[in-house]
Design an enzyme around this catalytic site. Structure first.
Site, PDB file in Angstrom:
ATOM      1  N   GLU A 362      58.929 -13.816  -1.420  1.00  0.00           N
ATOM      2  CA  GLU A 362      58.650 -14.496  -0.151  1.00  0.00           C
ATOM      3  C   GLU A 362      58.905 -13.608   1.066  1.00  0.00           C
ATOM      4  O   GLU A 362      59.354 -14.077   2.102  1.00  0.00           O
ATOM      5  CB  GLU A 362      59.417 -15.822  -0.051  1.00  0.00           C
ATOM      6  N   HIS A 639      68.048 -19.735  -1.250  1.00  0.00           N
ATOM      7  CA  HIS A 639      68.241 -19.344  -2.646  1.00  0.00           C
ATOM      8  C   HIS A 639      69.493 -18.490  -2.775  1.00  0.00           C
ATOM      9  O   HIS A 639      69.896 -17.808  -1.831  1.00  0.00           O
ATOM     10  CB  HIS A 639      67.048 -18.532  -3.167  1.00  0.00           C
TER      11      HIS A 639
END
EC number: 3.1.4.12
Length: 655
Positions: A362, A639
C-alpha cells in the site's frame, strides 16, 4: 537481467509523461483535499471536540467553495494531460529500481564477500508491513491521515530500528527457555564469517550487544558533517559489548577470560569509547521521534563506559560494563519461547536489528514513495518502488493506482519480475495489485558459485466476501513463482552456477487463519509448499501468534499511541481484545465490544511471512530463528509489521 532505473525507456517519453502529469496533478490534488476535508479521523474529531470556537469547521466551510472553484478551473488542463498520459502507460516499465552507491563496509558489495557458504551458517532477516500510504482522502477511510508526513516518519522509524545495536542475551541456566540456542553461533563468530561454531567450555551469563556499522545514517549526513564521532578511519564499526549479569564468585564479577569473550571487541580497549554506538548521532528522526533507537527503555540495554580508572578501584573497570540483573532480565523477558517451539518469538517495539530485506504494501502515493525511498536509502542500498501498471496496459480494467508494493534490500538484486492479478473486482480493480518476484545474491562460494535467494512480495484482493478471487490469486502466485525460478535459475543441474538457500513469500494476504469465512483460503495448497511459522494447521494458530490488523477506532488512544505502549498492550489478552481487529460476527445487533468478549483467539493475522523447506539446494536448510510482531509504526498505520529471521546452513552442520 537489466534492472529498470527509469519508468520509461527514453528521455523523450519521460519528458512527455512529466508534462502530462503536471497538467493532471492540480486536479488530482484538489479532489484529494476536497474529499479529505469531509472524512475526519478520530484524532481530528477529538480535536474538534476540544475546540469551543469550531475553528476547524469554519475553515472547512470557508475553503470548500475555493477548492470547488479551483477544481473547475483545473479540469480542462487535467483532461488535456490525460489524453497524453493514458497512452504513455503502455510504454511504462513495471517498476523503478534505485541503487545508492555505498562505500560503507556494510554495503552490498562488502556483504557478498562476507559469506562463502562454508563454516558457520548465516542468518537473514525479512520484514513486511502494510503502511497505508494511499492518497490522503482514501487513507482516512482507515483512520490515518497526512500521508506525506507519515511516509517520512515511517522511513525514519524503520531506518532507526534496523540500524540500532543488535542485542542478544545468553544465560547458562539449563532450564531457561527464553533465549535462542540457534542464535548462539552469532556470539561466538560474526555472521558471515567462516570461523568455527564451537561452543566454549564455560559459558557465563552474558548479554551481547552487537552492532554492525551506522547503516541507519542518512546519505547526506556524512557529506555535511563528516564521519560520525567514534568511527574508525576505515569505517569499520564491528563492536560488541559483554554485560555480566550472573556467575559471580564472592560477590564480584568473573574476569572475561573466555575464548568467546576474546573474540569480542572490548570496551575501552582503544581510544574510541565503544560504549557509544555510532548510529546514535543526532540526525533526522532522532530528536523526539518515536523511531529513535533511544525511544524505548525496555527494548535496548543502555551502555555507558566508565571513566579511565578514575573512581573505581576494581581492576579492568573500564573494560567491563556492569548492570543490575533486573534490567537485563527485563529485556530478556521480551523473548518468549513455547516449550515445543524451536525459535524465539516476541512482540517488539523495534524493527529487528540488521534487517536485510523489507517488503511493504500500500505504498500507492508516488510522492510518499519518493519520501520513503529517500529515508530508507540511509540503510538499504537497493530499492524497488512505483511497482505496477497504470491505464489498461496488461489488465482488463483501467488502473488508477499502482500495486503499492515496495521492496528494499541490503543485498544486490539480480532479477525482478512483476505480474498484475487479472481478476480484481469491486474497488480493488482500480489498483494494479499483483506480485513482485525478486532474486537476490547473498554470497559466493570459493568455487565462484553464486549464493542466491528468492523473495516474493504480494498484496491480495481485499473485499472479505471474495474468497474465490483470493484463492485464484494464490494459484497464480504459485504458478508465477515457479516460472520465475525456472527462467532465472542456472541451466546445469550437474554443475550449478548458483546455490538457492532460501525462498520466502511475504505480504498482506487479506485473510486470516481464525475466521470461519476464510476456510477456503486456509486450506490452500500454498501452505503445504510453504511453511507458516505461526500456524499449526487450517484454522488453528499457535498460542503465541497475534493478529496484525488493528482496530482502527483505537489508533490514537493514549494506551497504544507509542511503540512501547502498544507493545505492552499486545502482551496481554485483554489488551489484544481491545485494540486488535477480530473476525466479523454474523449475529445481528452484536456490538463490537460485546462481540469481542465472546471471541477466542488473538485477532486477525492477515500479514504473512512464509518460507520454503523444499526446493533449496541439496544439503542446505533454512530454519526460523526468530519471529517478531512489531509495534514501531504505532499511530502511522492500521497494521502490525511482522519480521522473521532465517538461519541458513549446510544440512550436515551441527547447530
Amino acid at each position: 537481467m537489466v534492472l529498470y532505473t527509469t519508468p520509461f525507456p527514453n528521455s523523450c517519453l519521460s519528458a512527455l509523461h512529466a508534462v502530462s502529469w503536471a497538467l493532471i496533478f492540480p486536479c488530482y490534488w484538489l479532489v484529494d483535499r476536497l474529499l479529505a476535508s469531509f472524512i475526519p479521523t478520530t484524532y481530528e474529531k477529538r480535536q474538534r471536540a476540544d475546540d469551543p470556537c469550531c475553528l476547524q469547521l469554519f475553515c472547512t466551510v470557508l475553503f470548500t467553495p475555493v477548492y470547488l472553484a479551483l477544481l473547475v478551473a483545473a479540469l480542462p488542463f487535467a483532461f488535456l494531460g490525460f489524453i497524453f498520459w493514458s497512452p504513455l502507460q503502455s510504454a511504462r516499465r513495471p517498476y523503478s529500481y534505485s541503487r545508492l552507491e555505498d562505500k560503507n563496509p556494510a554495503g552490498g558489495a562488502a556483504l557478498l564477500s562476507e559469506w562463502k557458504g562454508t563454516g558457520a551458517g548465516k542468518s537473514f532477516c525479512f520484514a513486511t508491513a502494510n503502511v497505508c500510504l494511499l492518497p490522503d482522502s482514501l487513507a482516512r477511510l482507515n483512520n490515518v491521515f497526512n500521508t506525506q508526513a507519515r511516509a517520512k516518519e515511517i522511513g525514519q522509524r524503520i531506518r532507526n530500528g534496523a540500524a540500532r545495536p543488535q542485542i542478544k542475551i545468553y544465560i547458562d541456566s539449563p532450564t531457561n527457555t527464553s533465549i535462542s540456542a540457534a542464535s548462539f553461533s552469532s556470539l561466538v563468530s560474526p555472521q558471515g564469517g567462516d570461523g568455527s561454531r564451537a561452543v566454549p567450555g564455560s559459558i557465563k551469563r552474558t548479554a551481547s550487544v552487537e552492532y554492525k556499522g551506522d547503516g541507519g545514517r542518512h546519505p547526506s549526513d556524512e557529506a555535511a558533517n563528516g564521519p560520525a564521532s567514534g568511527e574508525q578511519a576505515d569505517g569499520s564499526l564491528e563492536d560488541s559489548c559483554i554485560v555480566r549479569i550472573g556467575g559471580e564468585e564472592g560477590g564480584r564479577p568473573q574476569e572475561a577470560d573466555d575464548p568467546a569473550a576474546g573474540s569480542q571487541a572490548r570496551n575501552g580497549a582503544g581510544g574510541t569509547p565503544k560504549g557509544q554506538t555510532p548510529n546514535h548521532n543526532q540526525r533526522d528522526g532522532d530528536s523526539g521521534s518515536l523511531g529513535s533507537p533511544s525511544a524505548s527503555r525496555e527494548s535496548l540495554v543502555k551502555a555507558r563506559a566508565g571513566q579511565d580508572s578514575g573512581g573505581s578501584g576494581e581492576p579492568g573497570a573500564n573494560s567491563k560494563l556492569l548492570y543490575k540483573t533486573s534490567v537485563v532480565k527485563k529485556a530478556a523477558a521480551r523473548r518468549r519461547r513455547h516449550p515445543d517451539e524451536a525459535f524465539d518469538h516476541e512482540v517488539s517495539a523495534f524493527f529487528p536489528a540488521n534487517l536485510d530485506f523489507l517488503c511493504l504494501q500500500e505504498v500507492f502515493d508516488k510522492r510518499a514513495a519518493a519520501k520513503l525511498k529517500e529515508q530508507l536509502h540511509g540503510y538499504f542500498e537497493y530499492i524497488l518502488y512505483d511497482v505496477g501498471v497504470y491505464g489498461c496496459h496488461g489488465c482488463c480494467n483501467f488502473k488508477c493506482l499502482n500495486s503499492g508494493l515496495f521492496f528494499a534490500s541490503r543485498y544486490p538484486v539480480m532479477d525482478v519480475a512483476y505480474h498484475c492479478y487479472p481478476n480484481g473486482c469491486s474497488f480493488d480493480a482500480l489498483a494494479s495489485k499483483g506480485a513482485l518476484f525478486l532474486k537476490v545474491q547473498v554470497g559466493s562460494t570459493p568455487q565462484d558459485q553464486r549464493i542466491v535467494g528468492y523473495i516474493a512480495c504480494t498484496h491480495l484482493h481485499a473485499p472479505p466476501e471474495d474468497s474465490a478471487v483470493r484463492c485464484e490469486q494464490l494459484d497464480l502466485l504459485q504458478d508465477w513463482l515457479a516460472d520465475f525460478r525456472k527462467s532465472t535459475s542456472s541451466t546445469s543441474t550437474a554443475n550449478p552456477e548458483e546455490l538457492v538457500v532460501f525462498d520466502v513469500i511475504c505480504g498482506d494476504l487479506n485473510f486470516d487463519n481464525c475466521s470461519s469465512d476464510d476456510k477456503l483460503e486456509q486450506q490452500h495448497s500454498l501452505f503445504t509448499r510453504y511453511k507458516d511459522p505461526c500456524r499449526l494447521g487450517p484454522g488453528e494458530e499457535k498460542p503465541w501468534a497475534i493478529g496484525t490488523l488493528l482496530d482502527t477506532n483505537g489508533l490514537y488512544d493514549e494506551d497504544v499511541c507509542t511503540p512501547d505502549n502498544l507493545q505492552k498492550v499486545l502482551e496481554s489478552e485483554e489488551g489484544r481484545r481491545e485494540y486488535l481487529a477480530f473476525p466479523t460476527s454474523k449475529s445481528p445487533g452484536a456490538g463490537q465490544k460485546g462481540r469481542k468478549d465472546l471471541l477466542k483467539g488473538n485477532g486477525r493475522r492477515i500479514d504473512y511471512m512464509l518460507h520454503a523447506e523444499e526446493g533449496l539446494c541439496p544439503d542446505w536448510k533454512a530454519e526460523v530463528e526468530e519471529f517478531s510482531f512489531i509495534t514501531q509504526l504505532s499511530g502511522l498505520t492500521d497494521h502490525l509489521p511482522v519480521a522473521m529471521r532465517l538461519m541458513v546452513s549446510a544440512g550436515e552442520e551441527e547447530a
